[in-house]
Design a protein around this motif. Sequence first.
Motif, mmCIF file in Angstrom:
data_model
loop_
_atom_site.group_PDB
_atom_site.id
_atom_site.type_symbol
_atom_site.label_atom_id
_atom_site.label_comp_id
_atom_site.label_asym_id
_atom_site.label_seq_id
_atom_site.Cartn_x
_atom_site.Cartn_y
_atom_site.Cartn_z
ATOM 1 N N ALA A 152 21.850 2.936 7.947
ATOM 2 C CA ALA A 152 20.397 2.991 7.752
ATOM 3 C C ALA A 152 19.696 1.721 8.198
ATOM 4 O O ALA A 152 18.624 1.776 8.815
ATOM 5 C CB ALA A 152 20.096 3.257 6.276
ATOM 6 N N LEU A 153 20.294 0.571 7.896
ATOM 7 C CA LEU A 153 19.620 -0.699 8.128
ATOM 8 C C LEU A 153 19.860 -1.261 9.528
ATOM 9 O O LEU A 153 19.482 -2.397 9.824
ATOM 10 C CB LEU A 153 20.054 -1.720 7.070
ATOM 11 N N GLN A 154 20.473 -0.444 10.408
ATOM 12 C CA GLN A 154 20.693 -0.874 11.794
ATOM 13 C C GLN A 154 19.936 0.002 12.795
ATOM 14 O O GLN A 154 20.176 -0.065 14.000
ATOM 15 C CB GLN A 154 22.192 -0.860 12.114
ATOM 16 N N ALA A 155 18.999 0.795 12.290
ATOM 17 C CA ALA A 155 18.299 1.751 13.153
ATOM 18 C C ALA A 155 17.499 1.062 14.257
ATOM 19 O O ALA A 155 17.523 1.476 15.422
ATOM 20 C CB ALA A 155 17.389 2.640 12.316
ATOM 21 N N ALA A 156 16.763 0.005 13.921
ATOM 22 C CA ALA A 156 15.945 -0.679 14.923
ATOM 23 C C ALA A 156 16.816 -1.324 15.996
ATOM 24 O O ALA A 156 16.484 -1.283 17.191
ATOM 25 C CB ALA A 156 15.053 -1.729 14.268
ATOM 26 N N ASP A 157 17.921 -1.931 15.590
ATOM 27 C CA ASP A 157 18.835 -2.539 16.557
ATOM 28 C C ASP A 157 19.384 -1.498 17.517
ATOM 29 O O ASP A 157 19.558 -1.768 18.711
ATOM 30 C CB ASP A 157 19.989 -3.234 15.835
ATOM 31 N N ALA A 158 19.665 -0.298 16.994
ATOM 32 C CA ALA A 158 20.206 0.769 17.837
ATOM 33 C C ALA A 158 19.192 1.205 18.884
ATOM 34 O O ALA A 158 19.556 1.542 20.017
ATOM 35 C CB ALA A 158 20.619 1.961 16.968
ATOM 36 N N VAL A 159 17.910 1.184 18.530
ATOM 37 C CA VAL A 159 16.856 1.542 19.484
ATOM 38 C C VAL A 159 16.691 0.439 20.530
ATOM 39 O O VAL A 159 16.608 0.702 21.732
ATOM 40 C CB VAL A 159 15.523 1.797 18.763
ATOM 41 N N THR A 160 16.638 -0.799 20.074
ATOM 42 C CA THR A 160 16.472 -1.924 20.997
ATOM 43 C C THR A 160 17.600 -1.981 22.021
ATOM 44 O O THR A 160 17.363 -2.203 23.212
ATOM 45 C CB THR A 160 16.410 -3.254 20.220
ATOM 46 N N SER A 161 18.825 -1.754 21.568
ATOM 47 C CA SER A 161 19.992 -1.852 22.452
ATOM 48 C C SER A 161 20.160 -0.636 23.346
ATOM 49 O O SER A 161 20.931 -0.677 24.308
ATOM 50 C CB SER A 161 21.260 -2.040 21.618
ATOM 51 N N GLY A 162 19.467 0.467 23.022
ATOM 52 C CA GLY A 162 19.616 1.689 23.791
ATOM 53 C C GLY A 162 20.753 2.567 23.318
ATOM 54 O O GLY A 162 21.078 3.569 23.959
ATOM 55 N N THR A 163 21.370 2.230 22.181
ATOM 56 C CA THR A 163 22.409 3.096 21.611
ATOM 57 C C THR A 163 21.835 4.479 21.333
ATOM 58 O O THR A 163 22.499 5.489 21.531
ATOM 59 C CB THR A 163 22.955 2.481 20.302
#
Length: 368
Positions: free
Chosen positions: A82-93
């Motif tokens: 849940a708390l890694q959602a923004a990082d996943a978007v930024t990285s393109g995951t």
Amino acid sequence: MDRRSFIKKAGTAGAGAVAASALAAPAIAQENPKISWRMTSSFPKSLDTIFGGAEDIAKHVSNATGGNFTIQPFAAGEIVPALQAADAVTSGTVEAAHTTSYYFVGKDPTYAIGTAIPFSLNSRLTNAWYYQGNGNTLMNEFFATQGIYGLPAGNTGAQMGGWFRKEINTLDDLKGVKMRIAGLAGQVMSKLGVIPQQIGGADIYPALEKGTIDAAEFVGPYDDLKLGFHKVAKYYYYPGFWEGGPTVHGLFNLEKWSSLPKHYQAALTDACAFANTNMLAKYDMKNPSALKQLVAEGATLRPFSQEILEAAFQVSTGLYADISSSNPSFKKIYDDQTAFKRDAYLWMQLSEYTFDTFMMIQQRSGKL
């Protein structure tokens, strides 16, 4: 015109029509390309209200584009926590996330304003600031520095103040309490003696049950009933002064967003606006009966004291001044929201507050 000449001309026209249709087909395909995105949610599927916002977005985008643009929602933990959602978007995951931006306050405190900060705006004023004020423009100036584009895609309305194992009557009662609380509210409560913990929604119940934490705030009666918090913490406090009208965002990889055809961007924008409105309507419909059930099953309602509210307000104001002194992005957005808030609550004192107060008196006296 003789028959042979007519047939020849008709054949030429027919060939032209065939050629035109052959050219038109690829052009249409280019205008309506097949695009598939993945959207990671920060919420479990069991919460049909808040996870349902991602499902609303997916459904409306697909319907608006004839199934050519599809978005598949995934619950928290299915792709990333849940708390890694923004990082996943930024990285393109993933191309998209449905989340609350204040979960990422550790990256930059400006993220917190995107959802809610203590003593900010109620849900109606939040939407006014985003849609008619400078909210969406200013937040997207910041999001762009993170490789993200954001759209409001949900609102819970004013939240509850959370579940506590013991009564909280004074400021001293807060000291040493280990509490799940998100965003800048954690820093505010820390200055009042609380030990803040940031935990995803699905992990709160076991933490309360095991005694890893002593208290937890999440959303409100409907979701809290589903998650069963009243079974492990008796006292239910209000109001959640840190979340008067918190926004749930659709966050999109900026490069992917920018590459969408304009009418796909419009479809996604409209889908998020629907999710934003529909989520608030769901909570307003479902929270009243859920609150009655919680009380019937043993929850004890308690208001935060005026002492606690006043102390929290003072601490919050000081915290925002401190952050603003060293963070230009935070200061720019906070100052704009504060200027809007000052005038907006002046108006609401005359309109919403007066009307609502009268109607609540009628409700309490049994006249409704």
